[in-house]
Design a protein around this motif. Structure first.
Motif, short mmCIF file in Angstrom:
data_model
loop_
_atom_site.label_atom_id
_atom_site.label_comp_id
_atom_site.label_asym_id
_atom_site.label_seq_id
_atom_site.Cartn_x
_atom_site.Cartn_y
_atom_site.Cartn_z
N VAL A 3 0.84 -1.20 0.00
CA VAL A 3 0.00 0.00 0.00
C VAL A 3 0.87 1.25 0.00
O VAL A 3 0.59 2.21 -0.72
N SER A 4 1.97 1.22 0.78
CA SER A 4 2.85 2.40 0.83
C SER A 4 3.48 2.68 -0.53
O SER A 4 3.69 3.84 -0.90
N ASP A 5 3.79 1.62 -1.29
CA ASP A 5 4.34 1.81 -2.64
C ASP A 5 3.32 2.48 -3.55
O ASP A 5 3.65 3.38 -4.32
N GLU A 6 2.08 2.02 -3.45
CA GLU A 6 1.01 2.61 -4.26
C GLU A 6 0.80 4.08 -3.89
O GLU A 6 0.65 4.93 -4.77
N LEU A 7 0.79 4.36 -2.58
CA LEU A 7 0.60 5.75 -2.14
C LEU A 7 1.78 6.63 -2.56
O LEU A 7 1.59 7.78 -2.94
N SER A 8 3.01 6.08 -2.50
CA SER A 8 4.17 6.89 -2.88
C SER A 8 4.17 7.19 -4.38
O SER A 8 4.65 8.24 -4.80
N GLU A 9 3.67 6.26 -5.18
CA GLU A 9 3.55 6.53 -6.62
C GLU A 9 2.59 7.69 -6.87
O GLU A 9 2.80 8.50 -7.75
N LYS A 10 1.54 7.75 -6.06
CA LYS A 10 0.52 8.79 -6.24
C LYS A 10 0.92 10.12 -5.60
O LYS A 10 0.71 11.18 -6.18
N TYR A 11 1.52 10.08 -4.37
CA TYR A 11 1.76 11.30 -3.60
C TYR A 11 3.24 11.67 -3.45
O TYR A 11 3.55 12.70 -2.85
N GLY A 12 4.15 10.82 -3.90
CA GLY A 12 5.56 11.12 -3.76
C GLY A 12 6.20 10.32 -2.64
O GLY A 12 5.54 9.54 -1.96
N SER A 13 7.51 10.55 -2.42
CA SER A 13 8.24 9.72 -1.46
C SER A 13 8.02 10.14 0.00
O SER A 13 8.40 9.41 0.92
N ILE A 14 7.41 11.30 0.22
CA ILE A 14 7.05 11.74 1.57
C ILE A 14 5.60 12.16 1.53
O ILE A 14 5.21 13.02 0.73
N PHE A 15 4.79 11.55 2.40
CA PHE A 15 3.38 11.94 2.47
C PHE A 15 2.85 11.71 3.88
O PHE A 15 3.49 11.05 4.70
N THR A 16 1.71 12.28 4.17
CA THR A 16 1.10 12.19 5.49
C THR A 16 -0.19 11.39 5.39
O THR A 16 -0.96 11.57 4.45
N ILE A 17 -0.38 10.51 6.38
CA ILE A 17 -1.66 9.82 6.51
C ILE A 17 -2.14 10.04 7.94
O ILE A 17 -1.37 10.45 8.81
N TYR A 18 -3.41 9.80 8.17
CA TYR A 18 -3.97 9.93 9.51
C TYR A 18 -4.49 8.58 9.97
O TYR A 18 -5.24 7.93 9.25
N LEU A 19 -4.06 8.17 11.16
CA LEU A 19 -4.59 6.98 11.81
C LEU A 19 -5.49 7.49 12.92
O LEU A 19 -5.01 7.86 13.99
N GLY A 20 -6.77 7.58 12.62
CA GLY A 20 -7.69 8.25 13.54
C GLY A 20 -7.32 9.71 13.54
O GLY A 20 -7.22 10.35 12.48
N SER A 21 -7.06 10.27 14.71
CA SER A 21 -6.67 11.68 14.80
C SER A 21 -5.15 11.84 14.82
O SER A 21 -4.65 12.96 14.88
N GLU A 22 -4.42 10.74 14.74
CA GLU A 22 -2.96 10.80 14.82
C GLU A 22 -2.34 10.95 13.43
O GLU A 22 -2.60 10.16 12.53
N GLN A 23 -1.53 11.98 13.29
CA GLN A 23 -0.85 12.27 12.03
C GLN A 23 0.42 11.42 11.93
O GLN A 23 1.21 11.37 12.87
N VAL A 24 0.61 10.75 10.79
CA VAL A 24 1.79 9.92 10.57
C VAL A 24 2.44 10.34 9.26
O VAL A 24 1.78 10.38 8.22
N VAL A 25 3.73 10.67 9.31
CA VAL A 25 4.48 11.02 8.11
C VAL A 25 5.16 9.74 7.62
O VAL A 25 5.83 9.05 8.38
N VAL A 26 4.98 9.43 6.33
CA VAL A 26 5.52 8.21 5.75
C VAL A 26 6.65 8.58 4.79
O VAL A 26 6.50 9.46 3.95
N LEU A 27 7.80 7.90 4.95
CA LEU A 27 8.94 8.09 4.06
C LEU A 27 9.11 6.79 3.27
O LEU A 27 9.22 5.72 3.87
N CYS A 28 9.16 6.89 1.95
CA CYS A 28 9.28 5.70 1.10
C CYS A 28 10.54 5.79 0.25
O CYS A 28 10.75 6.78 -0.45
N GLY A 29 11.36 4.76 0.33
CA GLY A 29 12.54 4.69 -0.51
C GLY A 29 13.83 4.82 0.27
O GLY A 29 13.91 5.52 1.28
N HIS A 30 14.85 4.13 -0.24
CA HIS A 30 16.15 4.08 0.43
C HIS A 30 16.78 5.46 0.56
O HIS A 30 17.26 5.83 1.63
N GLU A 31 16.78 6.22 -0.51
CA GLU A 31 17.46 7.53 -0.50
C GLU A 31 16.82 8.49 0.47
O GLU A 31 17.52 9.20 1.21
#
Length: 180
Positions: A3-31
């Motif tokens: 899922v994170s790969d699919e989201l990174s293709e759509k939103y880039g290598s750094i994006f934010t998701i919310y787990l309930g009211s908690e904000q989570v920043v996702v980093l995708c990729g080695h670099e």
């Protein structure tokens, strides 16, 4: 594809998701991870909130503290571990020593199939114990095996979806009771 790969293709290598009211920043990729953890290590050294533990631990100890308190505790722990012998024998030597016990343990299976998970976990744990305590434990040591099994079980619970529900309830009741 994750899922994170699919989201990174759509939103880039750094994006934010919310787990309930908690904000989570996702980093995708080695670099991007390398840049975050090495080049920007200070900025990314913070820890997320863990209400399940914070309620009881009150941000004490290395695991649950943050910021300057965490840095001081970490520095204190490293200094004392060195006093107990950490660093006096190279990590490579400790790993090589443990590999001899791993090979001996493999020979004791007499070619029969077995699940190596606990065996390898004990080996890694012994390297860590050797660094911290200057000694290792026998693979047949019941207390050591029990401790490692409890740590493994705790890790599984930390990854459980039920943990998130418990955290939400703790936050909710803390808010209702005026403690949050």
């Amino acid at each position: 594809m994750h899922v994170s790969d699919e989201l990174s293709e759509k939103y880039g290598s750094i994006f934010t998701i919310y787990l309930g009211s908690e904000q989570v920043v996702v980093l995708c990729g080695h670099e991007i991870l390398k840049e975050a953890l090495i080049s920007l290590g200070e900025e990314f050294s913070g820890r997320g909130s863990m209400p399940l533990f914070e309620k009881h631990a009150k941000e004490t100890g290395i695991v649950f503290s943050r910021g300057e308190r965490w840095k001081q505790l970490r520095r204190f722990a490293l200094t004392n571990m060195r006093n107990f012998g950490m660093g006096k024998k190279s990590i490579e030597e400790r790993i090589q020593e443990e590999i001899r016990f791993v090979v001996e343990g493999l020979r004791n299976t007499h070619g029969q199939p077995f699940d190596p998970t606990l065996f390898l976990t004990l080996a890694v744990s012994n390297v860590i114990c050797s660094i911290i305590f200057g000694d290792r434990f026998d693979y047949e040591d019941k207390k050591f095996v029990t401790l490692i099994n409890l740590i493994e079980e705790n890790g599984k619970l930390q990854c459980s979806p039920w943990k998130r529900y418990v955290q939400v309830f703790i936050l909710f009741f803390s808010f209702i009771l005026g403690e949050g």
